[in-house]
Design an enzyme around this catalytic site. Structure first.
Site, short mmCIF file in Angstrom:
data_model
loop_
_atom_site.label_atom_id
_atom_site.label_comp_id
_atom_site.label_asym_id
_atom_site.label_seq_id
_atom_site.Cartn_x
_atom_site.Cartn_y
_atom_site.Cartn_z
N LYS A 109 -0.69 -7.42 -15.84
CA LYS A 109 0.08 -8.23 -16.80
C LYS A 109 1.28 -7.47 -17.34
CE LYS A 109 -3.05 -11.83 -18.04
NZ LYS A 109 -3.65 -12.69 -19.01
N LYS A 192 -3.39 -14.66 -7.85
CA LYS A 192 -4.41 -15.57 -8.38
C LYS A 192 -3.75 -16.78 -9.05
CE LYS A 192 -5.86 -14.27 -12.96
NZ LYS A 192 -6.78 -14.75 -13.96
N LYS A 195 -2.42 -19.83 -15.35
CA LYS A 195 -1.76 -20.79 -16.24
C LYS A 195 -0.31 -20.41 -16.47
CE LYS A 195 -5.76 -20.86 -19.12
NZ LYS A 195 -5.87 -19.44 -19.44
N1 AQP Z 1 -7.65 -18.06 -10.35
C1 AQP Z 1 -8.86 -18.03 -10.88
N2 AQP Z 1 -9.94 -18.19 -10.08
C2 AQP Z 1 -11.20 -18.18 -10.60
N3 AQP Z 1 -11.46 -18.01 -11.91
C3 AQP Z 1 -10.40 -17.84 -12.73
N4 AQP Z 1 -10.32 -17.65 -14.06
C4 AQP Z 1 -9.01 -17.54 -14.41
N5 AQP Z 1 -8.24 -17.65 -13.34
C5 AQP Z 1 -9.07 -17.85 -12.27
C6 AQP Z 1 -11.47 -17.61 -14.95
O1 AQP Z 1 -11.26 -18.58 -15.97
C7 AQP Z 1 -11.82 -18.10 -17.20
C8 AQP Z 1 -10.82 -18.26 -18.29
O2 AQP Z 1 -9.69 -17.42 -18.01
P1 AQP Z 1 -8.67 -17.06 -19.17
O3 AQP Z 1 -7.92 -18.24 -19.55
O4 AQP Z 1 -9.39 -16.43 -20.28
O5 AQP Z 1 -7.73 -15.94 -18.66
P2 AQP Z 1 -7.10 -15.54 -17.33
O6 AQP Z 1 -8.15 -15.00 -16.42
O7 AQP Z 1 -5.99 -14.61 -17.67
O8 AQP Z 1 -6.56 -16.92 -16.76
P3 AQP Z 1 -5.13 -17.33 -16.36
O9 AQP Z 1 -5.15 -18.73 -15.95
O10 AQP Z 1 -4.57 -16.36 -15.38
O11 AQP Z 1 -4.33 -17.27 -17.72
P4 AQP Z 1 -3.02 -16.52 -18.08
O12 AQP Z 1 -2.00 -16.99 -17.08
O13 AQP Z 1 -2.70 -16.95 -19.46
O14 AQP Z 1 -3.29 -15.07 -17.96
C9 AQP Z 1 -12.24 -16.65 -16.96
O15 AQP Z 1 -13.63 -16.60 -16.77
C10 AQP Z 1 -11.53 -16.27 -15.69
O16 AQP Z 1 -12.28 -15.34 -14.94
#
Ligand code: AQP
Length: 329
Positions: A109, A192, A195
Site C-alpha cells: 500500500k 488483487k 475497492k
Molecule cells: N481480492 C480479494 N480476494 C479475496 N478476498 C479478499 N478480501 C479483500 N480483497 C480480496 C477479503 O475481504 C475482507 C475485507 O477486506 P478489507 O476491506 O478489510 O480490506 P482489503 O483486504 O484491503 O480489501 P480491498 O478491497 O483491497 O480494500 P482497499 O482497496 O480499501 O485496500 C478481508 O477478509 C480480505 O481478506
C-alpha cells in the site's frame, strides 16, 4: 460456543473478492459460531479519505452485508466501540517494529512513497489484532491476503501473555476459503481485486446491475488461447485462471470440473455462462442493498444496537487486559 470475528473496511463498495474471500463464509459461520462482524472505519482512515464519502461508504457497506444475510444484531462500526482503540494502543506497545517491517500489505500500500504514509497504516496490523482479541475470538474468516496479519496477531497475543505472565489471550486461527481466497483484478490478473483500484472495470461490486456485470465480463482481460482441459494448463495464464476460479467458487464446483465443461473452447461461451452466473448471484444482493439504503435511519439504528452488544462482550475482556498491564482502575 467458539467465537468468530472479522471486519471489512468501508473504503468503497464491497466487491466480488470481499464476497468470495470473506463475506460469504461469514454468513455460513454465524450458524455455528458466536459471531461479530465489524465495519472497520478506524482502519479506513489509515489511507487518505474524505469524511462525507466515508459516512456514505459505511452505510453502503452495512447495507451490502445485511443484504448478503448477516445477522443485524452482530454488525456495528468499529469507532463506536472504544475497546478496539484501547486494546489497539496496548498492542502498539507490545508489537515490535521488526515484526511490522515484515508486513507485505504495508509495503504494497505504501509503495515507494513510504515516508509520506500515515503512522496508522504502519500499525494497522496491531489494531487488527486488537479487533479480534478484544472479543477473545478464536476463528477469523478472511481472504488469503490477511494470512500474515493473523500470524502477527498470534505473535502479539503470545508476547502479551508471556510479558504479563498469564494465559489471557487465545491463539487464533484464520479460516481461509480453499478456492477464491484471492480474487484478482479483471483487467490485470496479477493484481488483487480491490475497492480502491482506480478502474471501476477492474471489479464486480455488490451493487452492480445486470448491464454492469455484462459489460465488465465482456471487457475482462483474457488471452488468445482456448481454455485448457486441465488446471495445469492455467499456469502463467493469470486472467484465465482468475475467471475459472470465480466461476468455480460461485457454482461450488472445483476448477477441474469447470474446465471439464469449458476446456477446449475459446472464452466466448465461458464468459456468457460466467455472466449469467454472476447475474444470478449478485443482482439479488444489489436489489436488496438498494432497498435497505432507502431506509438509512434504520441501518444507523441497527449499527447502534450492534455496537451496544459488541461493547457488552468486549468491555470486560479489555478492562481485564488494562488491569493486567497495570493501569489503575
Ligand atoms: N481480492 C480479494 N480476494 C479475496 N478476498 C479478499 N478480501 C479483500 N480483497 C480480496 C477479503 O475481504 C475482507 C475485507 O477486506 P478489507 O476491506 O478489510 O480490506 P482489503 O483486504 O484491503 O480489501 P480491498 O478491497 O483491497 O480494500 P482497499 O482497496 O480499501 O485496500 C478481508 O477478509 C480480505 O481478506
Amino acid at each position: 460456543m467458539q467465537r468468530v470475528f472479522s471486519g471489512i473496511q468501508p473504503t468503497g463498495i464491497p466487491h466480488l473478492g470481499n464476497y468470495l474471500g470473506a463475506i460469504r463464509s461469514w454468513v455460513t459461520l454465524q450458524e455455528t459460531y458466536d459471531s461479530f462482524y465489524c465495519l472497520v472505519d478506524l482502519h479506513s482512515i489509515t489511507m487518505p479519505w474524505e469524511p462525507e464519502k466515508l459516512r456514505q461508504q459505511t452505510l453502503v457497506t452495512a447495507a451490502c452485508l445485511l443484504a448478503c444475510g448477516l445477522n443485524p444484531d452482530r454488525l456495528y462500526n468499529q469507532s463506536a466501540v472504544s475497546t478496539h482503540a484501547r486494546l489497539g494502543w496496548i498492542f502498539n506497545c507490545v508489537s515490535r517494529l521488526g515484526w511490522l517491517n515484515r508486513m507485505t500489505q504495508f509495503k504494497d500500500k505504501a509503495g515507494k512513497n513510504r515516508e509520506n504514509h500515515s503512522a496508522g497504516l504502519y500499525v494497522y496490523p496491531n489494531l487488527m489484532a486488537a479487533d479480534i482479541l478484544a472479543f477473545h475470538a478464536t476463528h477469523v474468516p478472511v481472504g488469503d491476503d490477511q494470512r500474515q496479519h493473523i500470524e502477527l496477531a498470534n505473535d502479539i497475543a503470545q508476547k502479551f501473555n508471556h510479558d504479563m505472565g498469564v494465559e489471557f489471550f487465545p491463539q487464533i486461527q484464520g479460516l481461509i476459503p480453499p478456492h477464491a481466497a484471492r480474487v484478482m483484478n479483471l483487467r490485470d490478473g496479477q493484481k488483487k481485486m480491490s475497492k480502491s483500484d482506480p478502474s471501476e472495470q477492474s471489479r464486480i461490486i455488490l451493487t452492480d446491475k445486470e448491464d454492469d456485470i455484462t459489460l465488465k465480463i465482456k471487457r475482462a482481460k483474457t488471452d488468445s488461447e482456448p481454455l485448457p482441459g486441465e488446471v495445469e494448463g492455467l499456469k502463467d495464464r493469470h486472467e484465465a485462471r482468475n475467471l475459472i476460479t470465480i466461476y468455480a467458487s460461485l457454482s461450488d464446483k472445483t476448477p477441474e470440473a469447470v474446465l471439464q465443461e469449458f476446456g477446449g473452447n475459446g472464452f466466448g461461451q465461458f464468459k456468457k455462462a460466467l455472466t449469467d452466473l454472476l447475474i444470478e448471484k449478485i443482482v439479488p444482493i444489489a436489489q436488496e442493498t438498494e432497498r435497505l439504503l432507502s431506509h438509512e435511519d434504520h441501518i444507523i439504528s441497527l449499527l447502534r444496537k450492534g455496537a451496544e452488544t459488541a461493547s457488552t462482550v468486549s468491555e470486560p475482556i479489555v478492562s481485564e487486559a488494562e488491569r493486567l498491564v497495570g493501569f489503575l482502575r
